[in-house]
Design a protein around this motif. Structure first.
Motif, mmCIF file in Angstrom:
data_model
loop_
_atom_site.group_PDB
_atom_site.id
_atom_site.type_symbol
_atom_site.label_atom_id
_atom_site.label_comp_id
_atom_site.label_asym_id
_atom_site.label_seq_id
_atom_site.Cartn_x
_atom_site.Cartn_y
_atom_site.Cartn_z
ATOM 1 N N ASP A 9 44.123 22.911 33.704
ATOM 2 C CA ASP A 9 43.220 22.879 35.267
ATOM 3 C C ASP A 9 43.113 24.851 34.791
ATOM 4 O O ASP A 9 44.240 25.279 34.524
ATOM 5 C CB ASP A 9 44.216 23.162 36.428
ATOM 6 C CG ASP A 9 43.666 22.464 37.497
ATOM 7 O OD1 ASP A 9 41.943 22.147 37.284
ATOM 8 O OD2 ASP A 9 43.811 22.185 38.788
ATOM 9 N N ARG A 10 42.051 24.615 35.634
ATOM 10 C CA ARG A 10 41.101 26.195 36.105
ATOM 11 C C ARG A 10 42.358 26.839 36.202
ATOM 12 O O ARG A 10 42.866 26.398 37.265
ATOM 13 C CB ARG A 10 39.925 25.600 36.986
ATOM 14 C CG ARG A 10 38.949 24.963 36.119
ATOM 15 C CD ARG A 10 38.103 25.221 36.954
ATOM 16 N NE ARG A 10 36.864 24.483 35.900
ATOM 17 C CZ ARG A 10 36.379 23.106 36.132
ATOM 18 N NH1 ARG A 10 37.031 22.240 37.281
ATOM 19 N NH2 ARG A 10 35.146 22.096 35.303
ATOM 20 N N SER A 11 42.229 28.144 36.151
ATOM 21 C CA SER A 11 42.850 29.517 36.702
ATOM 22 C C SER A 11 42.631 29.418 38.081
ATOM 23 O O SER A 11 41.410 28.830 39.290
ATOM 24 C CB SER A 11 42.544 30.250 36.279
ATOM 25 O OG SER A 11 40.888 31.157 36.858
ATOM 26 N N LEU A 12 43.434 29.769 39.364
ATOM 27 C CA LEU A 12 43.610 29.620 40.681
ATOM 28 C C LEU A 12 42.481 30.905 40.406
ATOM 29 O O LEU A 12 41.653 31.233 41.850
ATOM 30 C CB LEU A 12 45.052 30.549 41.160
ATOM 31 C CG LEU A 12 45.914 29.921 41.216
ATOM 32 C CD1 LEU A 12 46.759 30.602 42.080
ATOM 33 C CD2 LEU A 12 45.203 28.334 42.200
ATOM 34 N N VAL A 13 42.378 32.032 39.842
ATOM 35 C CA VAL A 13 41.116 33.217 39.603
ATOM 36 C C VAL A 13 39.931 32.522 39.823
ATOM 37 O O VAL A 13 39.208 32.242 41.182
ATOM 38 C CB VAL A 13 41.482 34.420 39.016
ATOM 39 C CG1 VAL A 13 39.558 34.823 38.808
ATOM 40 C CG2 VAL A 13 41.992 34.842 39.095
ATOM 41 N N SER A 14 39.676 31.114 38.993
ATOM 42 C CA SER A 14 38.357 30.963 38.787
ATOM 43 C C SER A 14 38.079 29.713 40.804
ATOM 44 O O SER A 14 37.411 30.077 41.174
ATOM 45 C CB SER A 14 38.269 29.404 38.074
ATOM 46 O OG SER A 14 38.312 30.601 36.760
ATOM 47 N N TYR A 15 39.128 29.218 41.165
ATOM 48 C CA TYR A 15 38.924 28.165 41.999
ATOM 49 C C TYR A 15 38.860 29.443 43.806
ATOM 50 O O TYR A 15 38.010 28.960 44.359
ATOM 51 C CB TYR A 15 39.803 27.647 42.869
ATOM 52 C CG TYR A 15 40.571 26.444 41.973
ATOM 53 C CD1 TYR A 15 40.122 25.069 42.104
ATOM 54 C CD2 TYR A 15 41.340 26.142 40.850
ATOM 55 C CE1 TYR A 15 39.146 23.792 41.212
ATOM 56 C CE2 TYR A 15 40.946 25.311 40.026
ATOM 57 C CZ TYR A 15 40.183 23.651 40.641
ATOM 58 O OH TYR A 15 40.366 22.598 39.711
ATOM 59 N N VAL A 16 39.119 30.994 43.387
ATOM 60 C CA VAL A 16 39.085 31.083 44.917
ATOM 61 C C VAL A 16 37.540 32.300 44.592
ATOM 62 O O VAL A 16 36.860 32.238 45.369
ATOM 63 C CB VAL A 16 39.681 32.641 44.860
ATOM 64 C CG1 VAL A 16 39.426 33.650 45.635
ATOM 65 C CG2 VAL A 16 41.575 32.052 45.105
ATOM 66 N N PHE A 17 37.459 32.187 43.843
ATOM 67 C CA PHE A 17 35.902 33.319 43.456
ATOM 68 C C PHE A 17 34.573 32.314 42.218
ATOM 69 O O PHE A 17 33.954 33.236 42.828
ATOM 70 C CB PHE A 17 36.037 34.061 42.257
ATOM 71 C CG PHE A 17 37.400 35.719 42.969
ATOM 72 C CD1 PHE A 17 37.033 36.551 43.861
ATOM 73 C CD2 PHE A 17 38.571 35.586 42.857
ATOM 74 C CE1 PHE A 17 37.165 37.603 44.275
ATOM 75 C CE2 PHE A 17 39.290 36.565 42.599
ATOM 76 C CZ PHE A 17 39.310 37.642 43.511
ATOM 77 N N ALA A 170 44.880 39.466 39.980
ATOM 78 C CA ALA A 170 43.752 39.732 41.619
ATOM 79 C C ALA A 170 43.533 40.339 42.267
ATOM 80 O O ALA A 170 45.274 40.233 43.079
ATOM 81 C CB ALA A 170 43.525 38.566 41.974
ATOM 82 N N ASP A 171 43.232 41.522 42.833
ATOM 83 C CA ASP A 171 43.565 42.019 43.874
ATOM 84 C C ASP A 171 42.596 41.613 45.588
ATOM 85 O O ASP A 171 41.510 41.317 45.264
ATOM 86 C CB ASP A 171 43.525 43.387 43.763
ATOM 87 C CG ASP A 171 43.811 44.543 45.426
ATOM 88 O OD1 ASP A 171 43.871 43.708 46.059
ATOM 89 O OD2 ASP A 171 43.092 45.482 44.697
ATOM 90 N N PRO A 172 42.999 41.288 46.270
ATOM 91 C CA PRO A 172 42.798 40.233 47.602
ATOM 92 C C PRO A 172 42.516 41.419 48.289
ATOM 93 O O PRO A 172 41.293 40.809 49.364
ATOM 94 C CB PRO A 172 43.695 39.574 47.922
ATOM 95 C CG PRO A 172 45.173 40.137 47.934
ATOM 96 C CD PRO A 172 44.864 40.802 45.844
ATOM 97 N N ASP A 173 42.597 42.886 48.484
ATOM 98 C CA ASP A 173 41.971 43.857 48.938
ATOM 99 C C ASP A 173 42.410 43.830 50.869
ATOM 100 O O ASP A 173 41.477 43.823 51.528
ATOM 101 C CB ASP A 173 40.781 44.065 48.827
ATOM 102 C CG ASP A 173 40.009 44.858 49.633
ATOM 103 O OD1 ASP A 173 40.746 45.949 49.842
ATOM 104 O OD2 ASP A 173 38.932 45.593 49.729
ATOM 105 N N THR A 174 43.777 43.392 50.407
ATOM 106 C CA THR A 174 44.251 43.448 52.021
ATOM 107 C C THR A 174 45.535 43.677 51.454
ATOM 108 O O THR A 174 46.878 43.560 50.904
ATOM 109 C CB THR A 174 43.878 41.952 52.789
ATOM 110 O OG1 THR A 174 45.196 41.495 53.319
ATOM 111 C CG2 THR A 174 44.530 40.904 51.335
ATOM 112 N N LEU A 175 46.277 44.232 52.816
ATOM 113 C CA LEU A 175 47.776 44.793 52.986
ATOM 114 C C LEU A 175 48.362 43.475 53.120
ATOM 115 O O LEU A 175 49.666 43.727 52.974
ATOM 116 C CB LEU A 175 47.428 45.627 54.251
ATOM 117 C CG LEU A 175 46.990 46.864 54.148
ATOM 118 C CD1 LEU A 175 47.174 47.976 55.450
ATOM 119 C CD2 LEU A 175 47.877 47.511 52.726
ATOM 120 N N ALA A 176 47.988 42.375 53.809
ATOM 121 C CA ALA A 176 49.041 40.993 54.175
ATOM 122 C C ALA A 176 49.430 40.823 52.708
ATOM 123 O O ALA A 176 50.208 39.393 53.009
ATOM 124 C CB ALA A 176 48.199 40.105 55.153
ATOM 125 N N ALA A 177 48.434 40.759 51.720
ATOM 126 C CA ALA A 177 48.908 39.672 50.581
ATOM 127 C C ALA A 177 49.274 40.705 49.654
ATOM 128 O O ALA A 177 48.558 41.998 49.405
ATOM 129 C CB ALA A 177 47.824 38.697 50.488
#
Length: 209
Positions: A9-17, A170-177
């Motif tokens: 399958d495609r990467s998770l990065v691809s699915y998110v971005f 990937a850096d989600p730019d949130t302190l929660a993740a």
């Protein structure tokens, strides 16, 4: 196409971005070494949104690709490089600028700037691909700056068996993740190209996913 992927399958990065499906118009031009695409759409991931929903005022996306080696653009539609493949090298870059709906029911004014740079090299039985991307979202109350990359490659160990690996971050730019960091390893057995093959892979989350 899924049938021509290297991992299952495609990467998770691809699915998110990824921009997902959109509706719009596009102009393009393909030359011997350079091709480009430019489109005007209803926004990232706006597939068949309700007409009355707050969506996107406008969105522009452009991509340019340079084939530094090789003579067949079709080689880059396939993530696998079979034995006997001639050298092909491509560099690409793309960007999207999108403005969210102003004056809608939610009154959330959002600007999105998303970009990527990538490279693909294919040769006799092996290949490597890498991309680095960013996603910058400005709203009335907060700004987000996200970054990610994917590196993957594969090599045929004989005429019809390929092993491959992929690392995505990937850096989600949130302190929660936590930062996303996943290593995927696998192999494919080919009987008739992509028409008949078996692929198995396994992913390991270096950080919690």
């Amino acid at each position: 196409a899924f049938s021509k992927l290297m991992p299952v399958d495609r990467s998770l990065v691809s699915y998110v971005f990824s921009g997902g499906r959109t509706q719009g118009i596009e102009v393009s031009n393909t030359g011997d070494q350079v091709r480009f695409f430019l489109n005007f759409t209803d926004g990232l991931a706006q597939q068949n949104a309700d007409w009355s929903a707050d969506d996107t005022d406008y969105a522009f996306t452009g991509r340019i690709e340079y084939m530094a080696a090789g003579d067949n653009w079709g080689q880059f539609l396939d993530a696998v490089s079979f034995p006997g493949t001639e050298d092909h090298l491509m560099f690409g870059g793309a960007a999207t600028y999108q403005v969210g709906e102003y004056g809608g029911a939610t009154d959330i004014e959002t600007e999105t700037f998303r970009w990527t740079i990538d490279g693909t090299y294919k040769s006799d039985g092996w290949n490597v691909f890498a991309m680095f991307l960013g996603n910058h979202v400005d709203t009335q109350t907060a700004n987000t700056d996200e970054y990610a990359f994917v590196v993957q490659g594969g090599v045929f160990v004989n005429e019809d068996v390929q092993v491959f690996g992929r690392w995505e971050w990937a850096d989600p730019d949130t302190l929660a993740a936590e930062e996303l960091s996943i290593l995927t390893l696998g192999f494919s057995k080919f009987w008739h190209g992509h028409g008949l093959k078996w692929t198995t892979d396994a992913g390991f989350g270096i950080n919690s996913v």
